[in-house]
Structures are given as structure tokens and as C-alpha cells.
Motif scaffolding. Structure first.
Motif, PDB file in Angstrom:
ATOM      1  N   LYS A   1      -0.629   4.905  -1.006  1.00 54.84           N
ATOM      2  CA  LYS A   1      -0.059   3.815  -0.838  1.00 54.84           C
ATOM      3  C   LYS A   1      -0.295   2.063  -0.238  1.00 54.84           C
ATOM      4  CE  LYS A   1       3.064   7.408   1.869  1.00 54.84           C
ATOM      5  NZ  LYS A   1       3.765   7.568   2.087  1.00 54.84           N
ATOM      6  N   VAL A   2      -1.439   1.911   0.117  1.00 48.86           N
ATOM      7  CA  VAL A   2      -2.103   0.697   1.008  1.00 48.86           C
ATOM      8  C   VAL A   2      -1.992   0.416  -1.048  1.00 48.86           C
ATOM      9  CG1 VAL A   2      -3.716  -0.776   0.906  1.00 48.86           C
ATOM     10  CG2 VAL A   2      -2.887   1.400   2.967  1.00 48.86           C
TER      11      VAL A   2
ATOM     12  N   LYS B   1       1.488  -0.812   8.046  1.00 50.58           N
ATOM     13  CA  LYS B   1       2.402  -0.359   7.444  1.00 50.58           C
ATOM     14  C   LYS B   1       1.703   1.003   7.682  1.00 50.58           C
ATOM     15  CE  LYS B   1       5.604  -0.327   4.443  1.00 50.58           C
ATOM     16  NZ  LYS B   1       6.164  -0.607   3.208  1.00 50.58           N
ATOM     17  N   HIS B   2       0.837   1.134   7.595  1.00 50.45           N
ATOM     18  CA  HIS B   2      -0.576   2.492   7.181  1.00 50.45           C
ATOM     19  C   HIS B   2      -1.570   2.333   8.497  1.00 50.45           C
ATOM     20  CE1 HIS B   2       1.921   2.828   2.805  1.00 50.45           C
ATOM     21  NE2 HIS B   2       1.932   1.914   3.649  1.00 50.45           N
ATOM     22  N   THR B   3      -0.973   1.335   9.442  1.00 52.84           N
ATOM     23  CA  THR B   3      -2.173   1.277   9.981  1.00 52.84           C
ATOM     24  C   THR B   3      -2.313   2.332  11.344  1.00 52.84           C
ATOM     25  OG1 THR B   3      -2.902  -0.072  12.145  1.00 52.84           O
ATOM     26  CG2 THR B   3      -1.138   0.430  12.005  1.00 52.84           C
ATOM     27  N   THR B   4      -2.989   3.069  11.699  1.00 60.27           N
ATOM     28  CA  THR B   4      -3.265   4.488  12.904  1.00 60.27           C
ATOM     29  C   THR B   4      -4.074   3.521  14.207  1.00 60.27           C
ATOM     30  OG1 THR B   4      -5.345   4.601  13.042  1.00 60.27           O
ATOM     31  CG2 THR B   4      -3.999   5.755  11.318  1.00 60.27           C
TER      32      THR B   4
END
Length: 265
Positions: free
Chosen positions: A3-4, A30-33
Motif C-alpha cells: 500500500k505504501v 498510515k502504515h507504521t507499526t
């Protein structure tokens, strides 16, 4: 990371190939952990082959600015012992690195495999003993990852090769493939007429010298020749690598509009 890759490419195209720190961080976060921040994601993007650079707090997409004639293209073909990456594996990898219409490097290897169905041997000519003592899957994939760098990933029917290799990379903890993808079937259909566009047919109709069909390196070389054949008849409005990538996926309507717009300039 898929998605990134997709969201960044869309954003880069919307903002003329350049993003601010804020714009990049918004997409990355938005796609971090808990273990990743935008800086870490940037490093992972580069490691995956996504063609991104950073300078003075601004990020730019290299393919947006690189003339397609100067771009590096990694033309790849694989042979496998089955059709599904979840239950099958790569048994041979062949790749040629192209730039300025020439082969500048190559990568070729068998891959260690304990099970080779007889029908695969009949199709490819690869024998079980060819795979004994060959590099392990991880070793072969690490070698390919290093070879590809951030070149455009090119293959004939790229969806198969890309999907299979992407799943294999993920399986061995190497991350997904972030390299931009170019399918020579898509490109050929938009640049020259042919009764069929399968590689075997094109090898014969274009009178290519490499004729060992269903062997990875030979098929990679042939796919590179199909790509160069397509380059001969690209429309004038295709100037950058990103133009090329979008053209290869474009509809007839989009191509007509762009051609008319180019003619009025």
C-alpha cells in the motif's frame, strides 16, 4: 509495504514527482507499526527497490524524472516447479540489466530444489541433478535482490514472475518488491501488431536468435528484445520512465487524448 508503494506513486504523480516531508510522512505513518517511523519506512523503501530519493527534506521519485532511454531495466524470467508460490518454488532465475539499449550486466542461477515434477523437466529440459548443490532459495533471492537494485522490473507476462517472486521474497524475510513493473506483453500490444503476443510466437515472428524457450535466461533475453522492439514505436509524448510505465497500462482513449494534446503543443 504494498500500500505504501501504491499510495506514494499516486501522490508523486499528483505532485509532479516531488513530495514534502509532511506529505511523505503522512503516507508513511498510515502504515507504521510500533517499531517503524517514516525514516525507517524510507530506508525500507530503498531496500525494496522503490526508486525514491531524499534531499533537503524533500522526496522525489526517480522514474518521474529519468528519461526512459537512460533508465535501467532488469528483465527477468523464472522457471518454477509449480504455478502457486505457496506450494511451489523457483528453480531457475535469469535476468539481464538493460540500459541505453544494451545489456550491461546479467544474473543467472539454478535454485536448489528437492522435488521436480517430470512434466516440468519435459517443458524446461531442467533435470533434478541440475538443481543438486545449486544455491538455496534464500541465497538465489538475495542475489537477485542485490542485482535488481532499483531498476524497473520487466518481464513477459510480468504479473506471474512479479507475484511469484514477491511472495518468495516475503517468505524469506526479504520484504516485498518495490521496483516499478513493466510487462512486455502490455507494452507490445500498444506498440506493434502481432497475431499473438506469447513469447514463443514473438521469438519466431521477430526472428530472435535466442530460441531455448522455457529456460529462464534465454527467455529474459528474448523479453528484453521485445521491449526494445516496442521502444522503436513509442509515441512522442512518452519521454520519462514514468510516462512509459503509465503508457504500458493506458487505455486507447487515454492514448488518443495524450496524442492529440501533444500535437497541439
Amino acid at each position: 509495504m504494498r500500500k505504501v508503494f501504491e499510495e506514494l506513486t499516486t501522490a508523486f504523480r499528483k505532485h509532479d514527482g516531488v513530495l514534502t516531508q509532511e506529505q511523505f510522512s503522512h503516507i508513511a505513518m498510515k502504515h507504521t507499526t510500533l517499531l517503524e517511523d517514516s525514516d525507517t519506512i524510507f530506508i525500507l523503501l530503498q531496500a525494496s527497490g522503490y526508486p525514491i530519493e531524499e534531499e533537503d527534506g524533500r522526496y522525489w521519485l526517480k522514474t518521474f524524472f529519468t528519461p526512459y532511454t537512460e533508465q535501467k531495466y532488469c528483465v527477468i524470467d523464472i522457471e518454477t516447479n509449480g504455478s502457486k508460490p505457496g506450494t511451489s518454488q523457483v528453480i531457475e532465475i535469469g535476468a539481464v540489466m538493460m540500459q541505453d539499449g544494451k545489456v550491461i550486466d546479467s544474473y543467472e542461477t539454478f535454485v536448489e530444489c528437492a522435488f521436480l515434477p517430470e512434466y516440468i523437466t519435459k517443458i524446461t529440459g531442467i533435470e533434478p541433478e541440475d538443481l543438486i548443490g545449486a544455491p538455496t532459495r534464500r541465497e538465489a533471492l538475495v542475489g537477485l535482490r542485490s542485482f535488481m537494485d532499483d531498476a524497473v522490473f520487466v518481464a513477459h507476462n510480468a504479473n506471474f514472475d512479479y507475484t511469484f517472486l514477491d511472495a518468495s521474497f516475503e517468505r524469506f524475510g526479504l520484504g516485498g518488491i518495490g521496483n516499478p513493473v513493466l510487462c512486455t506483453i502490455d507494452l507490445a500490444k500498444r506498440t506493434f501488431e502481432s497475431e499473438r503476443y506469447g513469447l514463443a510466437y514473438l521469438i519466431e515472428s521477430l526472428e530472435m536468435e535466442e530460441t531455448s524457450h522455457h529456460r529462464a535466461f534465454s527467455d529474459a533475453v528474448c523479453a528484453s528484445k521485445v521491449m526494445l522492439k516496442s521502444f522503436e514505436t513509442l509515441p512522442e509524448y512518452v519521454k520519462t520512465t514514468d510516462d512509459l510505465l503509465q503508457f504500458a497500462k493506458s487505455s486507447k482513449k487515454t492514448r488518443r487524448v495524450k496524442k492529440e494534446a501533444a500535437q497541439t503543443q
